[in-house]
Motif scaffolding. Structure first.
Motif, PDB file in Angstrom:
ATOM      1  N   ASP A 690       0.901  -1.192   0.073  1.00 13.96           N
ATOM      2  CA  ASP A 690      -0.003  -0.056  -0.014  1.00 13.96           C
ATOM      3  C   ASP A 690       0.878   1.058  -0.201  1.00 13.96           C
ATOM      4  O   ASP A 690       1.965   1.031   0.360  1.00 13.96           O
ATOM      5  N   ALA A 691       0.468   2.435  -0.484  1.00 13.90           N
ATOM      6  CA  ALA A 691       0.987   3.565  -0.661  1.00 13.90           C
ATOM      7  C   ALA A 691       1.000   4.607   0.670  1.00 13.90           C
ATOM      8  O   ALA A 691      -0.158   4.392   1.418  1.00 13.90           O
ATOM      9  N   THR A 692       2.037   4.929   0.956  1.00 10.70           N
ATOM     10  CA  THR A 692       2.117   6.088   2.165  1.00 10.70           C
ATOM     11  C   THR A 692       2.051   7.246   1.612  1.00 10.70           C
ATOM     12  O   THR A 692       3.202   7.743   1.040  1.00 10.70           O
ATOM     13  N   PRO A 693       1.238   8.463   1.664  1.00  6.84           N
ATOM     14  CA  PRO A 693       1.285   9.581   1.213  1.00  6.84           C
ATOM     15  C   PRO A 693       1.855  10.511   2.222  1.00  6.84           C
ATOM     16  O   PRO A 693       2.092  10.336   3.404  1.00  6.84           O
ATOM     17  N   LEU A 694       2.612  11.553   1.608  1.00  2.00           N
ATOM     18  CA  LEU A 694       3.152  12.613   2.157  1.00  2.00           C
ATOM     19  C   LEU A 694       2.770  14.005   1.644  1.00  2.00           C
ATOM     20  O   LEU A 694       3.485  14.204   0.592  1.00  2.00           O
ATOM     21  N   ASP A 695       2.021  14.830   2.249  1.00  2.00           N
ATOM     22  CA  ASP A 695       1.546  15.983   1.529  1.00  2.00           C
ATOM     23  C   ASP A 695       2.766  17.257   1.709  1.00  2.00           C
ATOM     24  O   ASP A 695       3.071  17.470   2.880  1.00  2.00           O
ATOM     25  N   ILE A 696       3.328  17.693   0.861  1.00  2.00           N
ATOM     26  CA  ILE A 696       3.959  18.847   0.904  1.00  2.00           C
ATOM     27  C   ILE A 696       3.538  20.075   0.240  1.00  2.00           C
ATOM     28  O   ILE A 696       2.681  20.074  -0.698  1.00  2.00           O
ATOM     29  N   SER A 697       3.955  21.339   0.981  1.00  2.00           N
ATOM     30  CA  SER A 697       3.506  22.732   0.202  1.00  2.00           C
ATOM     31  C   SER A 697       4.612  23.565   0.084  1.00  2.00           C
ATOM     32  O   SER A 697       5.291  23.869   1.031  1.00  2.00           O
ATOM     33  N   VAL A 698       4.869  23.703  -1.123  1.00  2.00           N
ATOM     34  CA  VAL A 698       6.158  24.535  -1.125  1.00  2.00           C
ATOM     35  C   VAL A 698       5.581  26.154  -1.466  1.00  2.00           C
ATOM     36  O   VAL A 698       4.484  26.462  -2.167  1.00  2.00           O
ATOM     37  N   LEU A 699       5.939  26.998  -0.380  1.00  2.00           N
ATOM     38  CA  LEU A 699       5.237  28.231  -0.447  1.00  2.00           C
ATOM     39  C   LEU A 699       6.071  29.188  -1.577  1.00  2.00           C
ATOM     40  O   LEU A 699       6.924  28.770  -2.061  1.00  2.00           O
ATOM     41  N   PRO A 700       5.024  30.049  -2.003  1.00  2.00           N
ATOM     42  CA  PRO A 700       5.495  30.740  -2.992  1.00  2.00           C
ATOM     43  C   PRO A 700       6.618  31.670  -2.763  1.00  2.00           C
ATOM     44  O   PRO A 700       6.734  32.040  -1.660  1.00  2.00           O
ATOM     45  N   PRO A 701       7.453  32.109  -3.843  1.00  2.00           N
ATOM     46  CA  PRO A 701       8.539  33.276  -3.331  1.00  2.00           C
ATOM     47  C   PRO A 701       7.794  34.612  -3.046  1.00  2.00           C
ATOM     48  O   PRO A 701       6.301  34.777  -3.101  1.00  2.00           O
ATOM     49  N   TRP A 702       8.541  35.513  -2.319  1.00  2.00           N
ATOM     50  CA  TRP A 702       7.998  36.698  -1.985  1.00  2.00           C
ATOM     51  C   TRP A 702       7.185  37.474  -2.882  1.00  2.00           C
ATOM     52  O   TRP A 702       6.382  38.279  -2.678  1.00  2.00           O
ATOM     53  N   TYR A 703       7.797  37.229  -4.152  1.00  2.00           N
ATOM     54  CA  TYR A 703       6.932  38.039  -5.174  1.00  2.00           C
ATOM     55  C   TYR A 703       5.873  37.476  -5.756  1.00  2.00           C
ATOM     56  O   TYR A 703       4.952  37.701  -6.723  1.00  2.00           O
ATOM     57  N   LYS A 704       5.407  36.309  -5.135  1.00  2.00           N
ATOM     58  CA  LYS A 704       4.217  35.670  -5.223  1.00  2.00           C
ATOM     59  C   LYS A 704       2.972  35.699  -4.045  1.00  2.00           C
ATOM     60  O   LYS A 704       2.000  34.836  -4.185  1.00  2.00           O
ATOM     61  N   ASN A 705       3.454  36.163  -2.961  1.00  2.00           N
ATOM     62  CA  ASN A 705       2.816  36.056  -1.754  1.00  2.00           C
ATOM     63  C   ASN A 705       2.310  37.555  -1.581  1.00  2.00           C
ATOM     64  O   ASN A 705       2.230  38.335  -2.104  1.00  2.00           O
ATOM     65  N   ASN A 706       1.561  37.549  -0.426  1.00  2.00           N
ATOM     66  CA  ASN A 706       0.549  38.878  -0.279  1.00  2.00           C
ATOM     67  C   ASN A 706       1.399  40.212   0.036  1.00  2.00           C
ATOM     68  O   ASN A 706       1.179  41.248  -0.806  1.00  2.00           O
ATOM     69  N   ILE A 707       2.748  40.021   0.538  1.00  2.00           N
ATOM     70  CA  ILE A 707       3.516  41.335   0.446  1.00  2.00           C
ATOM     71  C   ILE A 707       3.934  41.487  -1.168  1.00  2.00           C
ATOM     72  O   ILE A 707       4.058  42.686  -1.269  1.00  2.00           O
TER      73      ILE A 707
END
Length: 914
Positions: A690-707
């Motif tokens: 059976d497969a074991t999942p792992l979720d990852i999230s690559v945060l956007p660079p500063w030029y793609k976030n709210n700032i």
């Protein structure tokens, strides 16, 4: 066939593999499948693929280990405690002995850890420490403590001189006292039926019954363990027993003590001293050695004959003949005697290729020829060297053909006597040989080539030998030929092919390419319903030709680095036992009791690192990290067998699975976003966990976030304002430029009009000048003509005077008159007037002519002027007061002075001269 002389499959782990100390004092298997080893240098952890080393804070030797629940208990020098994984997956040591440091004896070492009900027992030679409910109680026996064992919920404590005690509450009660056990090192106490089974180091094993009598255990093993000093003992769920010795490795027996197997250094174990042992839930025996670690698969029905002395060498064939195992190797022919000892057959030294039973006689194909083996002796019947393969001729009971180094040899049995004859025609080395029919055979060259051979009716000679290298054979090298279900089949470097009789050609064989594999080849006899096939990955499958079902599989871990590559061979010893040749021995394969129950456990996330820094493992939440960071994920599957790992990134490639080289996945340069990484365990049989999942999230660079977005908004506003200002400025500038351009255009227009008017004035002036030049030219021409007429008249008059000379009375008057006429003809003033007027019309003609041709005379210049005016020779003569002939002569001389070619007219030249 007795298997006592063979050993089960075992695997050695050397110091170079686990990178720690050589001595391994204790071993324990955790419920999660991981192995823990008490090593000279610290604690070893093994997950089935990778060894991990952990040091105690004081860096001392660990003498004992016990994996219980989620904790790993260890005992060392003046120290005991447990290891527990933190949130990052690191094993962290927690000391228990620190809380009772004053009670620890000087130089006390803890040699044993066992469970007892809900407590953990730590044993040294001096004391027993009971750890329960967070508290530690110390018990000090009167004599040296040798071992502790739990039997039926009771704890037995064996001492060196005080006998054997039982723990009752916090007190020790003596239960066994016997002179036989005085000053004896008791290794273990276990249950055997209704009796206690007591093992000792040098006095063997004893039975202690309900009648409270101690009796020696009469068995085959008892004598051996007394001789080789027992050091560890295990009892299996099957009732079988395992004895680890100091001097001679490990013994496995049945419940009666009869030896089933013996593994020591002579048959491949890394070391003869067994310091510790444990049996896990999958019936695998783990051994801590004086130099290394080993595991023995007690479930495997396969066994091995190993000879690490080098005497046997590389084995090429194994056969069972008259209840004796014969072994052909590169060093000669051997057999195993009744005691399982390897015996060499005298005179057989050299390479043995083939062992075959023919007419109830054992044939040995040898480098030196072919021998018959009888009563462990050999006799030479063929001197033709290199007996690779021998095949029976179809429909002939007493004729065989052998492939040798120098071609084909016929063997014929007449009334029990063998005659041998070389068939001639071909002398190629033939390693593979099959019959298509009783007069046709196919022979594969040992290295390069394939031939179809026709025999005579009495098999005394070869009629024809035809090469099939250019008849569809995909590769001419390393050809193997087989007769599979009456199909002549070929294995080449490019895959499987077969002979098509109707086409008399060799064509690809899709059936075998799909069912066996292009890179696989047969390593067993091909004339049976079941064949053994070796794949490129060193996987050996036993395949039924009736339904193409894989009936038995062997992974490479059984024979890693031991195959004789290119000369692998599986021989059938009896109805259920097969032999696979190996370096320094062979493997026995049980075809009936075979049951491959390989476990594949879903991987466990062991460690997560972001830019090489460990982070907490929390699979319920995504792992977040910056887009320019790298991530590495380590996984394990300790309960899996013979496995490797695969991974897939579901968001990227639609569950395309990739194989991990080891146990760690490293990712970098991921685009921002969310990903799900899947891990699974797999094996060479096609099994997947059976497969074991792992979720990852690559945060956007500063030029793609709210700032970044806020900054973009500000930049947009600034850009709009700046654009408006620049645009307005540009418009104003453009309007000003348009105004300036208009004014400039007006000035240019006025200037152009002025220039146009001036041009017209100049044109009018030029026109007037032209008219004036025309007029002057006309006047010049008229003047010249007038001079011509005047001079002609004067010359006529002079001629008349000369003709009537006699009419003049006064000679001086006559001469004066002629002189006046001559002066009038060549008057200088007239020429100067003419020259002036000529220069006015022709713009410095004389000056330019004199400048280029300074050697021209005054007369030459006159003639040039008259010629330019297009006057003829006749018209020029009167003007010069010379004859026409004189003018022509002068023209000729003038042409030479002007350096003109003969084909250039002087008139044309002067009229164009400026």
């Amino acid at each position: 066939m007795s298997l006592a002389q063979y050993s089960p499959y075992f695997q050695n782990f050397s110091l170079s593999e686990y990178n720690a100390g050589n001595q391994n004092w204790d071993v324990s298997k955790a419920d999660n499948g991981k192995l823990y080893v008490a090593n000279n240098n610290g604690l070893l952890e093994y997950d089935g693929l990778k060894w991990t080393f952990n040091e105690l804070p004081n860096k001392t030797t660990i003498r004992s280990v016990l994996a219980h629940d989620s904790l790993i208990y260890t005992g060392s020098y003046e120290e005991f405690g447990y290891w527990k994984k933190n949130k990052k997956g690191e094993l962290i040591y927690h000391s228990l002995s620190a809380s009772i440091k004053d009670e620890i004896s000087l130089s006390e070492e803890f040699w044993q850890i066992i469970t007892y009900n809900n407590a953990i027992i730590f044993r040294s030679f001096s004391n027993i420490y009971i750890y329960e409910n967070g508290k530690i109680n110390k018990i000090k026996p009167a004599s040296t403590v040798i071992s502790c064992d739990q039997v039926d919920g009771k704890l037995y404590v064996s001492t060196l001189r005080g006998g054997i005690f039982r723990l009752d509450g916090t007190n020790l009660t003596q239960v066994i006292t016997n002179e036989e056990l005085s000053d004896v090192k008791v290794i273990s106490i276990s249950k055997m039926g209704s009796n206690l089974f007591i093992t000792t180091a040098l006095k063997g094993c004893f039975i202690y019954g309900p009648d409270q009598k101690l009796a020696p255990w009469n068995s085959e093993i008892n004598t051996l363990i007394k001789q080789h000093q027992l050091n560890s003992f295990s009892k299996l769920n099957t009732g079988n027993l395992v004895f680890g010795t100091i001097k001679n490795g490990i013994y496995g027996t049945d419940s009666r003590g009869d030896i089933i197997f013996h593994v020591n250094k002579e048959n491949g174990l890394a070391n003869n001293t067994i310091l510790s042992q444990c049996v896990d839930s999958s019936n695998k025996l783990w051994l801590g050695l004086d130099n290394g670690v080993a595991s023995i698969d007690l479930n495997s029905h396969h066994s091995f004959y190993n000879d690490i002395s080098g005497r046997l060498g590389a084995v090429y064939d194994v056969i069972r003949y008259k209840n004796t195992i014969y072994i052909g190797s590169n060093t000669g022919l051997f057999y195993l005697d009744n005691n399982g000892e390897l015996q060499f057959i005298e005179g057989s030294q050299g390479q043995v290729w083939d062992l075959r039973i023919i007419n109830n006689q054992l044939f040995c194909g040898h480098n030196n020829g072919t021998y018959i083996v009888e009563s462990n002796r050999i006799s030479l019947i063929s001197e033709f060297t290199g007996g690779w393969v021998i095949k029976k001729v179809p429909e002939q009971n007493n004729i065989y053909v052998q492939g040798t180094y120098a071609g084909l040899v016929k063997f014929k049995n007449d009334s029990g006597k063998w005659t041998v004859k070389h068939l001639g025609k071909t002398t190629i080395p033939v390693r593979f040989l099959v019959f298509e029919d009783k007069y046709t055979a196919w022979a594969a060259h040992a290295y390069n080539g394939l031939y179809k051979i026709k025999f005579s009716d009495n098999y005394d000679s070869i009629i024809s030998t035809l090469s099939y290298a250019n008849k569809g054979l995909l590769s001419n090298y390393n050809v193997r030929v087989y007769n599979i279900k009456n199909n002549i089949c070929f294995k080449t470097n490019e895959g499987w092919q077969k002979y098509e009789p109707l086409l008399d050609s060799i064509v690809p064989y899709k059936f075998l390419n799909e069912n066996l594999g292009k890179d696989s080849y047969i390593i067993s006899d091909d004339n049976t319903d079941q064949i053994a096939v070796k794949s490129k990955k060193d996987l050996i499958n036993f395949i039924s030709l009736n339904d193409q079902k894989v009936e038995l599989s062997l992974t490479s871990n059984f024979f890693e680095n031991r195959l004789i590559v290119g000369f692998e061979k599986i021989s059938k010893l009896n109805d259920s036992i097969y032999a696979l040749n190996l370096n320094d021995g062979f493997m026995l394969i049980d075809g009936i009791n075979y049951s491959e129950n390989l476990i594949l456990q879903a991987p466990i996330i062991e460690r997560i690192e972001v830019d090489k820094a460990m982070i907490d493992i929390n699979t319920s939440n995504p792992v977040e990290f910056s887009f320019n960071q790298s991530i590495s994920i380590s996984v394990s599957s300790p309960k899996s067998d013979n496995h490797y790992f695969e991974y897939a990134i579901s968001n990227l490639d639609s569950l395309q699975w990739y194989k991990l080289d080891k146990e760690k996945l490293e990712l970098s340069n991921l685009s921002n976003g969310s990903y799900t990484i899947l891990f699974r365990a797999a094996n060479n049989f096609g099994g997947k966990s059976d497969a074991t999942p792992l979720d990852i999230s690559v945060l956007p660079p500063w030029y793609k976030n709210n700032i970044g977005f806020a900054l973009y908004g500000l930049l947009i506003i600034i850009t709009i304002v700046l654009f408006y200002a620049l645009h307005k400025r540009k418009v104003d500038k453009e309007q000003k430029l348009l105004q300036l351009k208009f004014e400039q255009e007006q000035r240019e227009l006025i200037k152009e009009k002025t220039l146009e008017n001036e041009r017209k004035i100049v044109e009018l002036k030029n026109e007037a000048l032209k008219n004036e030049v025309k007029l002057k030219s006309k006047q010049l021409a008229n003047t010249a003509m007038a001079l011509v007429k005047k001079n002609e008249t004067l010359m006529e008059l002079k001629k008349e005077l000369v003709e009537h000379k006699s009419g003049f009375d006064n000679y001086y008057s006559y001469k004066k008159l002629l002189k006046n006429i001559d002066n009038s003809i060549g008057h200088k003033d007239e020429w100067e007037v003419f020259e002036y007027n000529f220069n006015q019309v022709h713009e410095e003609f004389f000056n330019q002519l004199k400048k280029q041709f300074p050697n021209l005379t005054h007369k030459d210049l006159k003639i040039c002027a008259y010629i330019k005016m297009n006057l003829s020779t006749k018209e020029i003569a009167p003007l010069l007061n010379i004859s026409i002939r004189g003018v022509e002569t002068h023209r000729y001389r003038l042409k030479r002075k002007l350096n003109l070619e003969n084909d250039i007219s002087i008139g044309t030249y002067l009229r164009k001269f400026k």
